[in-house]
Write a protein that holds these residues in place. Structure first.
Motif, short mmCIF file in Angstrom:
data_model
loop_
_atom_site.label_atom_id
_atom_site.label_comp_id
_atom_site.label_asym_id
_atom_site.label_seq_id
_atom_site.Cartn_x
_atom_site.Cartn_y
_atom_site.Cartn_z
N MET A 1 -0.74 40.66 56.65
CA MET A 1 -2.19 40.73 56.93
C MET A 1 -2.76 39.32 57.05
N LYS A 2 -3.42 39.08 58.16
CA LYS A 2 -4.01 37.75 58.36
C LYS A 2 -5.24 37.58 57.46
N SER A 3 -5.50 36.33 57.08
CA SER A 3 -6.69 36.05 56.28
C SER A 3 -7.93 36.09 57.16
N LEU A 4 -9.11 36.14 56.53
CA LEU A 4 -10.37 36.09 57.31
C LEU A 4 -10.43 34.80 58.10
N MET A 5 -9.96 33.70 57.49
CA MET A 5 -9.99 32.39 58.18
C MET A 5 -9.18 32.45 59.46
N GLU A 6 -7.99 33.04 59.39
CA GLU A 6 -7.13 33.13 60.58
C GLU A 6 -7.75 34.05 61.63
N ARG A 7 -8.31 35.17 61.17
CA ARG A 7 -8.90 36.13 62.12
C ARG A 7 -10.12 35.53 62.81
N GLU A 8 -10.88 34.75 62.06
CA GLU A 8 -12.05 34.10 62.65
C GLU A 8 -11.62 33.13 63.73
N LYS A 9 -10.56 32.38 63.44
CA LYS A 9 -10.07 31.37 64.40
C LYS A 9 -9.61 32.01 65.71
N ASP A 10 -9.04 33.20 65.60
CA ASP A 10 -8.53 33.91 66.78
C ASP A 10 -9.65 34.59 67.57
N THR A 11 -10.82 34.66 67.01
CA THR A 11 -11.82 35.58 67.54
C THR A 11 -13.12 34.93 68.00
N PHE A 12 -13.54 33.92 67.28
CA PHE A 12 -14.90 33.38 67.51
C PHE A 12 -14.92 32.12 68.37
N PHE A 13 -16.03 31.87 69.03
CA PHE A 13 -16.29 30.52 69.52
C PHE A 13 -16.25 29.60 68.30
N GLN A 14 -15.61 28.49 68.42
CA GLN A 14 -15.46 27.61 67.24
C GLN A 14 -16.65 26.65 67.16
N VAL A 15 -17.83 27.20 66.86
CA VAL A 15 -19.03 26.38 66.79
C VAL A 15 -19.46 26.07 65.36
N TYR A 16 -18.95 26.78 64.41
CA TYR A 16 -19.38 26.55 63.02
C TYR A 16 -18.30 25.82 62.22
N LYS A 17 -18.75 24.82 61.44
CA LYS A 17 -17.84 24.17 60.49
C LYS A 17 -17.92 24.97 59.21
N ARG A 18 -17.10 25.99 59.08
CA ARG A 18 -17.22 26.87 57.91
C ARG A 18 -16.54 26.25 56.70
N LEU A 19 -17.05 26.59 55.51
CA LEU A 19 -16.40 26.17 54.27
C LEU A 19 -15.19 27.08 54.06
N PRO A 20 -14.16 26.57 53.43
CA PRO A 20 -12.95 27.40 53.25
C PRO A 20 -13.10 28.43 52.13
N ILE A 21 -14.09 29.30 52.29
CA ILE A 21 -14.35 30.31 51.26
C ILE A 21 -14.45 31.68 51.93
N GLU A 22 -13.64 32.62 51.47
CA GLU A 22 -13.77 34.00 51.94
C GLU A 22 -14.61 34.73 50.91
N VAL A 23 -15.80 35.10 51.31
CA VAL A 23 -16.80 35.61 50.36
C VAL A 23 -16.54 37.07 50.01
N ASP A 24 -16.64 37.34 48.73
CA ASP A 24 -16.58 38.73 48.29
C ASP A 24 -18.00 39.23 48.05
N ARG A 25 -18.74 38.52 47.17
CA ARG A 25 -20.14 38.88 46.93
C ARG A 25 -20.87 37.67 46.42
N ALA A 26 -22.18 37.78 46.30
CA ALA A 26 -22.98 36.67 45.81
C ALA A 26 -24.15 37.22 45.02
N GLU A 27 -24.51 36.50 43.95
CA GLU A 27 -25.58 36.96 43.08
C GLU A 27 -26.27 35.75 42.49
N GLY A 28 -27.59 35.71 42.54
CA GLY A 28 -28.32 34.56 42.01
C GLY A 28 -27.88 33.29 42.73
#
Ligand SMILES: Cc1ncc(COP(=O)(O)O)c(C=O)c1O
Length: 391
Positions: A1-28
Protein backbone atom coordinates in the motif's frame (compact mmCIF):
# COMPACT_ATOMS: atom_id res chain seq x y z
CA UNK A 1 0.00 0.00 0.00
CA UNK A 2 1.42 3.34 -1.04
CA UNK A 3 1.67 6.13 1.51
CA UNK A 4 -0.40 9.32 1.21
CA UNK A 5 2.83 11.13 0.29
CA UNK A 6 3.47 8.75 -2.62
CA UNK A 7 -0.15 8.86 -3.80
CA UNK A 8 -0.15 12.66 -3.72
CA UNK A 9 3.02 12.75 -5.81
CA UNK A 10 1.44 10.51 -8.44
CA UNK A 11 -1.77 12.46 -8.56
CA UNK A 12 -1.53 16.19 -7.94
CA UNK A 13 -0.04 19.20 -9.63
CA UNK A 14 3.08 19.70 -7.56
CA UNK A 15 2.30 23.24 -6.43
CA UNK A 16 2.35 22.82 -2.66
CA UNK A 17 5.42 22.41 -0.47
CA UNK A 18 3.73 20.03 1.94
CA UNK A 19 5.12 19.14 5.35
CA UNK A 20 6.00 15.45 5.69
CA UNK A 21 3.00 14.73 7.91
CA UNK A 22 0.13 12.39 7.13
CA UNK A 23 -2.67 13.78 9.26
CA UNK A 24 -4.98 11.59 11.25
CA UNK A 25 -6.84 14.24 13.26
CA UNK A 26 -6.35 17.61 14.91
CA UNK A 27 -7.69 19.16 18.08
CA UNK A 28 -6.98 22.54 19.66
CA UNK A 29 -3.37 23.38 18.83
CA UNK A 30 -2.33 19.75 18.34
CA UNK A 31 -2.08 17.78 15.11
CA UNK A 32 -2.07 13.98 15.42
CA UNK A 33 -0.29 12.12 12.63
CA UNK A 34 -1.05 8.64 11.34
CA UNK A 35 2.35 7.43 12.61
CA UNK A 36 1.42 8.38 16.17
CA UNK A 37 3.41 11.64 16.31
CA UNK A 38 1.79 14.63 17.98
CA UNK A 39 2.67 18.14 16.79
CA UNK A 40 2.26 21.56 18.37
CA UNK A 41 0.60 23.57 15.62
CA UNK A 42 1.71 27.22 15.49
CA UNK A 43 0.60 27.58 11.87
CA UNK A 44 -3.14 26.94 12.46
CA UNK A 45 -4.01 26.13 8.85
CA UNK A 46 -2.15 29.32 7.76
CA UNK A 47 -3.84 31.65 10.23
CA UNK A 48 -7.22 30.02 9.69
CA UNK A 49 -8.04 27.98 12.79
CA UNK A 50 -8.69 30.96 15.05
CA UNK A 51 -10.24 28.75 17.71
CA UNK A 52 -7.86 25.86 17.10
CA UNK A 53 -8.83 22.63 15.39
CA UNK A 54 -12.36 21.31 15.75
CA UNK A 55 -13.41 23.71 18.51
CA UNK A 56 -16.65 22.37 20.06
CA UNK A 57 -18.51 25.66 19.44
CA UNK A 58 -17.75 25.39 15.71
CA UNK A 59 -18.41 21.66 15.52
CA UNK A 60 -21.78 22.11 17.25
CA UNK A 61 -22.75 25.05 15.04
CA UNK A 62 -21.79 23.16 11.88
CA UNK A 63 -23.60 19.97 12.88
CA UNK A 64 -26.74 21.78 13.96
CA UNK A 65 -26.91 23.80 10.74
CA UNK A 66 -26.06 20.78 8.54
CA UNK A 67 -29.09 18.98 9.96
CA UNK A 68 -31.36 21.91 8.99
CA UNK A 69 -29.93 22.62 5.55
CA UNK A 70 -26.44 23.07 4.10
CA UNK A 71 -26.85 24.97 0.87
CA UNK A 72 -29.97 26.55 -0.50
CA UNK A 73 -28.57 29.46 -2.60
CA UNK A 74 -28.74 33.21 -2.39
CA UNK A 75 -32.29 33.16 -3.75
CA UNK A 76 -33.38 32.69 -0.13
CA UNK A 77 -33.30 34.62 3.17
CA UNK A 78 -31.14 32.64 5.57
CA UNK A 79 -30.74 33.21 9.28
CA UNK A 80 -27.08 32.03 9.57
CA UNK A 81 -26.05 34.61 6.91
CA UNK A 82 -28.00 37.46 8.46
CA UNK A 83 -26.78 36.72 12.00
CA UNK A 84 -23.16 36.64 10.88
CA UNK A 85 -23.50 39.79 8.76
CA UNK A 86 -25.04 41.70 11.67
CA UNK A 87 -22.24 40.55 13.97
CA UNK A 88 -19.61 41.56 11.40
CA UNK A 89 -21.10 45.05 11.13
CA UNK A 90 -21.00 45.40 14.89
CA UNK A 91 -17.40 44.22 15.26
CA UNK A 92 -15.93 45.96 12.22
CA UNK A 93 -17.81 49.27 12.30
CA UNK A 94 -18.66 48.77 8.61
CA UNK A 95 -22.18 48.84 7.12
CA UNK A 96 -22.64 46.43 4.20
CA UNK A 97 -21.68 42.80 3.72
CA UNK A 98 -21.14 40.44 0.79
CA UNK A 99 -20.09 36.83 1.44
CA UNK A 100 -17.55 34.96 -0.68
CA UNK A 101 -15.92 31.56 -0.26
CA UNK A 102 -12.29 32.56 -0.01
CA UNK A 103 -9.90 35.43 0.43
CA UNK A 104 -8.99 35.85 -3.19
CA UNK A 105 -12.67 36.04 -4.17
CA UNK A 106 -13.13 38.81 -1.62
CA UNK A 107 -10.19 40.63 -3.25
CA UNK A 108 -11.76 40.22 -6.70
CA UNK A 109 -15.04 41.64 -5.46
CA UNK A 110 -13.28 44.55 -3.78
CA UNK A 111 -11.44 45.37 -7.01
CA UNK A 112 -14.68 45.22 -9.01
CA UNK A 113 -16.28 47.47 -6.45
CA UNK A 114 -13.41 49.95 -6.71
CA UNK A 115 -13.60 49.99 -10.50
CA UNK A 116 -17.36 50.48 -10.41
CA UNK A 117 -16.90 53.34 -7.94
CA UNK A 118 -14.19 54.82 -10.16
CA UNK A 119 -16.40 54.61 -13.23
CA UNK A 120 -18.82 57.01 -11.54
CA UNK A 121 -16.18 59.67 -10.84
CA UNK A 122 -13.62 59.16 -13.61
CA UNK A 123 -11.06 57.30 -11.52
CA UNK A 124 -9.43 54.06 -12.61
CA UNK A 125 -6.06 53.38 -10.97
CA UNK A 126 -5.64 50.88 -8.17
CA UNK A 127 -2.53 51.28 -6.06
CA UNK A 128 -1.05 48.47 -3.99
CA UNK A 129 2.11 47.97 -1.96
CA UNK A 130 5.29 45.92 -2.03
CA UNK A 131 5.15 42.80 0.10
CA UNK A 132 1.36 42.70 -0.05
CA UNK A 133 -0.45 39.43 -0.71
CA UNK A 134 -4.06 39.44 -1.85
CA UNK A 135 -4.66 36.04 -3.46
CA UNK A 136 -4.06 33.95 -6.57
CA UNK A 137 -6.76 35.06 -9.01
CA UNK A 138 -6.03 37.57 -11.77
CA UNK A 139 -7.28 40.69 -10.04
CA UNK A 140 -5.43 39.84 -6.86
CA UNK A 141 -2.20 39.03 -8.72
CA UNK A 142 -2.53 42.34 -10.60
CA UNK A 143 -2.13 44.21 -7.33
CA UNK A 144 0.91 42.20 -6.19
CA UNK A 145 4.58 42.42 -7.02
CA UNK A 146 5.48 38.76 -6.52
CA UNK A 147 7.00 37.39 -9.74
CA UNK A 148 7.15 33.86 -8.31
CA UNK A 149 3.34 33.79 -8.38
CA UNK A 150 2.88 35.69 -11.63
CA UNK A 151 5.55 34.78 -14.15
CA UNK A 152 4.44 33.90 -17.67
CA UNK A 153 0.74 33.85 -16.83
CA UNK A 154 -0.12 37.40 -17.85
CA UNK A 155 -1.47 39.73 -19.00
CA UNK A 156 -2.80 41.10 -15.75
CA UNK A 157 -5.21 44.00 -15.11
CA UNK A 158 -4.15 47.37 -16.44
CA UNK A 159 -4.15 50.57 -14.37
CA UNK A 160 -2.68 48.90 -11.33
CA UNK A 161 0.58 49.88 -9.69
CA UNK A 162 2.59 48.49 -6.78
CA UNK A 163 4.60 51.05 -4.82
CA UNK A 164 6.79 50.74 -1.75
CA UNK A 165 4.99 49.92 1.50
CA UNK A 166 5.40 52.54 4.21
CA UNK A 167 7.01 55.02 1.80
CA UNK A 168 5.12 58.24 2.49
CA UNK A 169 6.87 60.24 -0.26
CA UNK A 170 6.13 57.66 -2.94
CA UNK A 171 2.52 57.46 -1.79
CA UNK A 172 2.16 61.24 -2.07
CA UNK A 173 3.81 61.24 -5.50
CA UNK A 174 1.63 58.41 -6.84
CA UNK A 175 -1.88 59.26 -5.63
CA UNK A 176 -3.85 61.66 -7.81
CA UNK A 177 -7.40 62.31 -8.95
CA UNK A 178 -7.32 59.16 -11.14
CA UNK A 179 -6.76 56.92 -8.11
CA UNK A 180 -9.87 54.80 -7.55
CA UNK A 181 -8.51 52.78 -4.64
CA UNK A 182 -5.54 51.67 -2.61
CA UNK A 183 -5.41 48.12 -1.29
CA UNK A 184 -3.24 47.18 1.66
CA UNK A 185 -2.73 44.88 4.59
CA UNK A 186 -2.30 46.94 7.75
CA UNK A 187 -0.15 44.04 8.96
CA UNK A 188 1.33 42.07 6.09
CA UNK A 189 1.29 38.30 6.53
CA UNK A 190 3.11 36.78 3.57
CA UNK A 191 5.16 39.98 3.45
CA UNK A 192 6.88 38.94 6.67
CA UNK A 193 4.64 40.30 9.46
CA UNK A 194 5.41 43.86 8.46
CA UNK A 195 3.20 46.50 10.06
CA UNK A 196 2.16 49.77 8.43
CA UNK A 197 3.54 52.87 10.12
CA UNK A 198 1.06 55.30 11.64
CA UNK A 199 2.60 58.08 9.52
CA UNK A 200 1.90 56.08 6.34
CA UNK A 201 -1.73 55.49 7.29
CA UNK A 202 -2.20 59.12 8.39
CA UNK A 203 -0.88 60.32 5.04
CA UNK A 204 -3.15 57.88 3.23
CA UNK A 205 -6.17 59.20 5.15
CA UNK A 206 -5.21 62.79 4.38
CA UNK A 207 -4.83 61.99 0.68
CA UNK A 208 -8.19 60.20 0.70
CA UNK A 209 -9.83 63.39 1.95
CA UNK A 210 -8.13 65.33 -0.82
CA UNK A 211 -8.70 62.94 -3.74
CA UNK A 212 -11.66 60.75 -2.74
CA UNK A 213 -10.32 57.25 -3.45
CA UNK A 214 -11.29 54.10 -1.56
CA UNK A 215 -9.09 52.51 1.09
CA UNK A 216 -9.43 48.72 0.82
CA UNK A 217 -8.16 46.98 3.95
CA UNK A 218 -7.19 43.39 3.26
CA UNK A 219 -7.92 41.83 6.65
CA UNK A 220 -7.94 38.30 5.32
CA UNK A 221 -4.99 37.26 7.47
CA UNK A 222 -4.68 40.01 10.11
CA UNK A 223 -8.43 40.30 10.71
CA UNK A 224 -10.89 38.17 12.68
CA UNK A 225 -9.10 38.86 15.94
CA UNK A 226 -5.58 37.80 15.05
CA UNK A 227 -3.96 41.15 15.81
CA UNK A 228 -5.71 41.46 19.18
CA UNK A 229 -8.53 43.61 17.82
CA UNK A 230 -11.24 42.44 15.44
CA UNK A 231 -9.40 44.09 12.53
CA UNK A 232 -5.86 45.40 12.23
CA UNK A 233 -7.03 48.80 10.93
CA UNK A 234 -8.66 49.36 14.31
CA UNK A 235 -5.16 49.88 15.77
CA UNK A 236 -4.68 52.90 13.50
CA UNK A 237 -7.79 55.02 14.06
CA UNK A 238 -8.85 54.84 10.43
CA UNK A 239 -12.09 53.58 8.91
CA UNK A 240 -11.51 51.90 5.53
CA UNK A 241 -14.12 52.14 2.78
CA UNK A 242 -13.87 48.44 1.98
CA UNK A 243 -12.65 45.51 4.08
CA UNK A 244 -11.94 41.97 2.94
CA UNK A 245 -12.06 39.01 5.31
CA UNK A 246 -11.60 35.23 5.09
CA UNK A 247 -9.28 32.75 6.84
CA UNK A 248 -9.94 33.10 10.62
CA UNK A 249 -13.53 34.24 10.19
CA UNK A 250 -14.66 30.78 9.07
CA UNK A 251 -12.61 29.01 11.73
CA UNK A 252 -11.78 26.26 9.23
CA UNK A 253 -14.82 26.48 6.94
CA UNK A 254 -14.33 28.19 3.55
CA UNK A 255 -15.77 31.66 4.05
CA UNK A 256 -14.83 35.16 2.96
CA UNK A 257 -16.49 38.56 3.05
CA UNK A 258 -16.40 42.04 1.63
CA UNK A 259 -17.53 44.77 3.99
CA UNK A 260 -18.13 48.35 2.89
CA UNK A 261 -19.44 51.68 4.09
CA UNK A 262 -23.03 52.82 3.58
CA UNK A 263 -21.80 55.26 0.93
CA UNK A 264 -21.10 52.22 -1.29
CA UNK A 265 -24.36 50.41 -0.52
CA UNK A 266 -25.93 51.11 -3.90
CA UNK A 267 -22.79 50.64 -5.97
CA UNK A 268 -23.87 47.32 -7.45
CA UNK A 269 -27.19 46.72 -9.14
CA UNK A 270 -28.92 43.35 -8.77
CA UNK A 271 -26.87 40.61 -10.42
CA UNK A 272 -23.70 42.67 -10.77
CA UNK A 273 -21.85 40.54 -8.29
CA UNK A 274 -22.66 37.13 -6.89
CA UNK A 275 -21.60 33.58 -6.19
CA UNK A 276 -23.31 30.22 -5.83
CA UNK A 277 -21.70 29.16 -2.58
CA UNK A 278 -20.87 32.50 -0.95
CA UNK A 279 -22.67 32.77 2.36
CA UNK A 280 -23.10 29.01 2.59
CA UNK A 281 -25.27 28.38 5.64
CA UNK A 282 -22.92 25.90 7.32
CA UNK A 283 -19.88 28.17 6.78
CA UNK A 284 -21.82 31.16 8.15
CA UNK A 285 -22.90 29.19 11.21
CA UNK A 286 -19.23 28.41 11.83
CA UNK A 287 -18.32 32.07 11.31
CA UNK A 288 -20.89 33.20 13.86
CA UNK A 289 -19.48 30.73 16.39
CA UNK A 290 -15.98 32.13 15.79
CA UNK A 291 -17.03 35.76 16.31
CA UNK A 292 -19.04 34.83 19.39
CA UNK A 293 -16.04 33.11 20.93
CA UNK A 294 -13.81 36.07 20.04
CA UNK A 295 -16.08 38.35 22.03
CA UNK A 296 -16.37 35.87 24.88
CA UNK A 297 -12.73 35.60 25.89
CA UNK A 298 -10.72 34.66 22.82
CA UNK A 299 -9.81 38.25 21.92
CA UNK A 300 -8.72 38.85 25.50
CA UNK A 301 -6.64 35.65 25.35
CA UNK A 302 -5.08 36.77 22.06
CA UNK A 303 -3.88 39.95 23.72
CA UNK A 304 -2.72 38.33 26.93
CA UNK A 305 -0.93 35.33 25.46
CA UNK A 306 0.22 37.43 22.48
CA UNK A 307 1.97 39.88 24.78
CA UNK A 308 3.46 37.05 26.78
CA UNK A 309 4.75 35.29 23.67
CA UNK A 310 6.12 38.56 22.30
CA UNK A 311 8.03 39.20 25.53
CA UNK A 312 9.50 35.69 25.25
CA UNK A 313 10.48 36.43 21.63
CA UNK A 314 12.17 39.65 22.79
CA UNK A 315 14.15 37.56 25.28
CA UNK A 316 14.98 35.16 22.45
CA UNK A 317 16.37 38.02 20.39
CA UNK A 318 18.53 39.15 23.33
CA UNK A 319 19.79 35.59 23.77
CA UNK A 320 20.54 34.97 20.08
CA UNK A 321 21.62 38.40 18.78
CA UNK A 322 23.49 36.99 15.78
CA UNK A 323 20.49 34.94 14.67
CA UNK A 324 17.40 37.00 15.50
CA UNK A 325 17.34 40.55 14.16
CA UNK A 326 13.82 41.73 15.00
CA UNK A 327 10.55 40.74 16.68
CA UNK A 328 7.47 41.79 14.71
CA UNK A 329 3.70 41.87 14.88
CA UNK A 330 0.76 42.24 17.24
CA UNK A 331 -1.56 39.90 19.10
CA UNK A 332 -0.95 36.38 17.85
CA UNK A 333 0.33 37.48 14.45
CA UNK A 334 4.02 37.52 15.28
CA UNK A 335 7.24 37.18 13.36
CA UNK A 336 10.94 36.79 13.98
CA UNK A 337 13.24 38.34 11.42
CA UNK A 338 16.23 35.99 11.26
CA UNK A 339 19.67 36.50 9.84
CA UNK A 340 19.28 33.30 7.80
CA UNK A 341 16.63 31.50 5.75
CA UNK A 342 13.63 30.83 8.00
CA UNK A 343 12.89 27.57 6.16
CA UNK A 344 15.95 26.11 7.90
CA UNK A 345 14.49 26.89 11.32
CA UNK A 346 11.05 25.60 10.31
CA UNK A 347 12.62 22.26 9.29
CA UNK A 348 14.58 22.06 12.55
CA UNK A 349 11.48 22.85 14.65
CA UNK A 350 9.54 20.16 12.81
CA UNK A 351 12.10 17.59 14.02
CA UNK A 352 10.94 18.58 17.52
CA UNK A 353 7.28 18.22 16.49
CA UNK A 354 6.53 21.94 16.30
CA UNK A 355 4.79 23.29 13.19
CA UNK A 356 5.82 26.81 12.23
CA UNK A 357 6.18 28.65 8.95
CA UNK A 358 8.52 30.85 6.94
CA UNK A 359 7.33 34.05 5.28
CA UNK A 360 9.21 36.34 2.97
CA UNK A 361 12.49 34.41 3.21
CA UNK A 362 13.97 35.31 6.57
CA UNK A 363 10.88 35.67 8.73
CA UNK A 364 9.57 32.96 11.02
CA UNK A 365 5.80 33.50 10.91
CA UNK A 366 4.04 32.65 14.17
CA UNK A 367 0.24 32.44 13.76
CA UNK A 368 -1.05 29.86 16.26
CA UNK A 369 -4.69 29.35 17.21
CA UNK A 370 -5.92 32.35 19.23
CA UNK A 371 -6.87 29.92 21.98
CA UNK A 372 -3.34 28.83 22.95
CA UNK A 373 -2.24 29.02 26.58
CA UNK A 374 0.95 30.45 28.06
CA UNK A 375 2.09 26.83 28.55
CA UNK A 376 1.74 26.25 24.79
CA UNK A 377 3.76 29.43 24.19
CA UNK A 378 6.44 28.20 26.61
CA UNK A 379 6.63 24.87 24.78
CA UNK A 380 7.09 26.70 21.47
CA UNK A 381 9.80 28.97 22.92
CA UNK A 382 11.68 26.07 24.46
CA UNK A 383 11.87 24.27 21.11
CA UNK A 384 12.71 27.52 19.33
CA UNK A 385 15.71 28.00 21.64
CA UNK A 386 16.88 24.42 21.20
CA UNK A 387 16.76 24.87 17.43
CA UNK A 388 18.43 28.29 17.39
CA UNK A 389 21.27 26.78 19.43
CA UNK A 390 22.04 24.14 16.80
CA UNK A 391 21.58 26.29 13.69
C1 LIG B 1 -3.62 38.98 3.29
C2 LIG B 1 -4.18 37.90 2.40
N1 LIG B 1 -5.03 38.26 1.42
C3 LIG B 1 -5.57 37.33 0.60
C4 LIG B 1 -5.27 36.00 0.73
C5 LIG B 1 -5.90 34.99 -0.19
O1 LIG B 1 -6.81 34.21 0.50
P1 LIG B 1 -7.27 32.78 -0.05
O2 LIG B 1 -6.08 31.90 0.00
O3 LIG B 1 -8.39 32.36 0.86
O4 LIG B 1 -7.75 32.99 -1.45
C6 LIG B 1 -4.37 35.60 1.72
C7 LIG B 1 -3.98 34.18 1.84
O5 LIG B 1 -2.95 33.84 2.34
C8 LIG B 1 -3.82 36.58 2.59
O6 LIG B 1 -2.96 36.24 3.55
Amino acid sequence: MKSLMEREKDTFFQVYKRLPIEVDRAEGCRVYAKDGSVYLDFLAGIAVNALGHSHPAIVDAVCEQAKKYMHISNYFYQEPQIKLAEKLKEMSGMDRVFFSNSGTEATEGAIKLARRYGSQCDKIDIIAFSGGFHGRTYGALSVMDKPQYKDKMGPYLSNTKVIEYNNVDELRATINDKTAAVILEFIQGEGGITTATQAFIDEMSKLREQFGFLIIADEIQAGSGRSGKFAAYQHFGVRPDVVTLAKGMGGGMPLGAILATEALAGIWDKGMHGTTYGGNAVACAAGFAVLNELENGVLANTNEVGQYLKSKLDETMARFPGKVAEVRGRGLMLGLLLTFDAAELVAEMLKHKVISNAASGKVLRIVPPLTITKADADEFISVLHKCLEVI
